[in-house]
Design a protein around this motif. Structure first.
Motif, PDB file in Angstrom:
ATOM      1  N   GLY A 196       0.898  -1.146  -0.094  1.00 50.78           N
ATOM      2  CA  GLY A 196      -0.100  -0.117   0.052  1.00 50.78           C
ATOM      3  C   GLY A 196       0.837   1.289   0.076  1.00 50.78           C
ATOM      4  N   ASN A 197       2.224   1.173   0.158  1.00 54.70           N
ATOM      5  CA  ASN A 197       3.048   2.006   0.077  1.00 54.70           C
ATOM      6  C   ASN A 197       3.982   2.088  -1.061  1.00 54.70           C
ATOM      7  N   ARG A 210      -3.976   1.146  10.582  1.00 55.17           N
ATOM      8  CA  ARG A 210      -5.292   1.479   9.877  1.00 55.17           C
ATOM      9  C   ARG A 210      -5.336   0.393   8.898  1.00 55.17           C
ATOM     10  N   GLN A 211      -4.302  -0.119   8.226  1.00 49.82           N
ATOM     11  CA  GLN A 211      -4.415  -1.184   7.432  1.00 49.82           C
ATOM     12  C   GLN A 211      -4.769  -2.801   7.849  1.00 49.82           C
ATOM     13  N   THR A 214      -7.802  -4.789   7.162  1.00 53.99           N
ATOM     14  CA  THR A 214      -8.056  -5.564   5.685  1.00 53.99           C
ATOM     15  C   THR A 214      -6.713  -6.580   5.810  1.00 53.99           C
ATOM     16  N   LEU A 215      -5.652  -6.155   5.982  1.00 50.31           N
ATOM     17  CA  LEU A 215      -4.298  -6.974   5.641  1.00 50.31           C
ATOM     18  C   LEU A 215      -4.458  -8.243   6.406  1.00 50.31           C
ATOM     19  N   GLU A 327     -10.394   2.906  13.132  1.00 49.60           N
ATOM     20  CA  GLU A 327     -10.826   2.268  11.665  1.00 49.60           C
ATOM     21  C   GLU A 327     -11.775   1.547  11.654  1.00 49.60           C
TER      22      GLU A 327
END
Length: 359
Positions: A196-197, A210-211, A214-215, A327
């Motif tokens: 994501g980065n 915050r990921q 999902t991750l 989140e």
């Protein structure tokens, strides 16, 4: 036994509760603590209005008839208990005023070459109950355990160890418990955490957390599937036992009804209870040159600052974990909503988990 807040937490770490939190922390988890003063002695402290009988057992669910009396009618709220670390000791406190029994154990296992291996037992849960001791453990990686450590962990009766680490981490630092306790893991590359980065290594912090919802969704499903099976004690771990493991712990404790303030306090214990030197074997130059994940960990090992656990807070003082929970609240309304939609954990499952893992 009167349910009264103790400002001290296991293993000598002191966390003072604010007045606003006091009503939530008047629970069994806080009126008794046990910490090890040496290899053969536990120090147990509690608060009660009258005399208490002290017993020692090797199972958290042991009836008093099967426990060994240690002291009778203790009024001081303090006892020294002669108890080696193996088999794991549990102290039973019987309040003479009402016969009620409170069980307490060490929060962290006293492993010589382990990191952050601790029990979720004793924390406040839904309906005035507490999390059962000896059923759910969280930990850092276990590639360098001593023979005595291995025996101690085997003595926990674990039915499953869920490894939250990536394929690369598990290859670089295989657990010394492989082949002795059933292992579960979700295959993935650590580089996926950086996708994501634009593939760059992201510094630890709230943005990365915050990921996590999902991750780490596949890992969440795996851990909760194992918990729902009620097959016996379970352990889950990542490398440091703080980030992925901290997120998973927050979900489990939330499902069991533990107040969020207590969850965040447990998360902060990771800084004091980590031992980075036992989480990853030394990585040689050749391995680091050919493997980007090995190179990442080799960089940590070469950095003296990383030999010390780092605080898990953003510059504004906010804990990383709070960002992950925010989140979830924003996207799903609650942890229960997240677990239902992402991990298939229904309201009926939550009720069953509370029945199995709280008392």
């Amino acid at each position: 036994m009167r349910r009264t807040h103790l400002g001290a937490w296991a293993f000598g770490l002191v966390l003072a509760a604010s007045p606003a939190l006091a009503p939530q922390t008047l629970a069994r988890a806080h009126d008794a603590i046990a910490s090890r003063s040496d290899a053969a002695t536990l120090l147990v402290d509690w608060q009660a209005s009258g005399p208490v009988d002290v017993y020692l057992a090797t199972r958290p669910d042991a009836p008093l008839a099967n426990a060994r009396p240690v002291a009778r009618a203790v009024r001081s709220g303090h006892a020294k208990v002669r108890a080696a670390a193996t088999p794991r000791p549990y102290v039973l406190l019987r309040d003479r005023s009402d016969g009620r029994v409170t069980t307490v154990a060490e929060r962290m296992l006293p492993l010589a070459q382990g990191s952050n291996f601790r029990d979720l037992g004793g924390y406040p849960a839904a309906d005035g109950k507490t999390v059962r001791w000896g059923l759910i453990y969280r930990s850092g990686a276990t590639p360098l355990l001593s023979p005595a450590d291995i025996a101690m962990v085997r003595g926990l009766g674990l039915t499953t160890m869920v490894d939250l680490r990536s394929d690369e981490e598990r290859r670089l630092a295989p657990t010394r418990l492989a082949g002795q306790i059933h292992q579960d893991a979700v295959p993935y590359s650590m580089m996926a955490l950086f996708a994501g980065n634009h593939g760059k290594v992201t510094g630890n912090g709230g943005a990365l957390y915050r990921q996590f919802p999902t991750l780490l969704a596949p890992q969440v499903r795996l851990v909760f599937d194992r918990l729902k099976a009620h097959a016996g004690p379970i352990e889950y771990n990542c490398s440091a036992g703080q980030d992925r493991t901290g997120f998973m712990t927050a979900l489990i404790l939330s499902a069991l009804g533990t107040p969020r303030a207590v969850i965040l306090q447990d998360y902060d214990l990771s800084t004091a209870l980590r031992h980075p030197e036992w989480e990853m074997p030394r990585i040689d130059a050749a391995t680091a040159a050919s493997d980007p994940v090995a190179r990442l960990f080799a960089g940590y090992q070469a950095n003296p600052a990383m030999a010390r656990p780092q605080p898990l807070h953003d510059p504004d003082g906010r804990t990383f974990l709070a960002s992950a929970l925010d989140e979830i609240d924003t996207r799903y309304g609650s942890v229960e909503g997240y677990l239902d939609k992402v991990a298939g954990v229904s309201a009926a499952d939550i009720a069953a988990l509370r029945k199995a893992y709280t008392e």
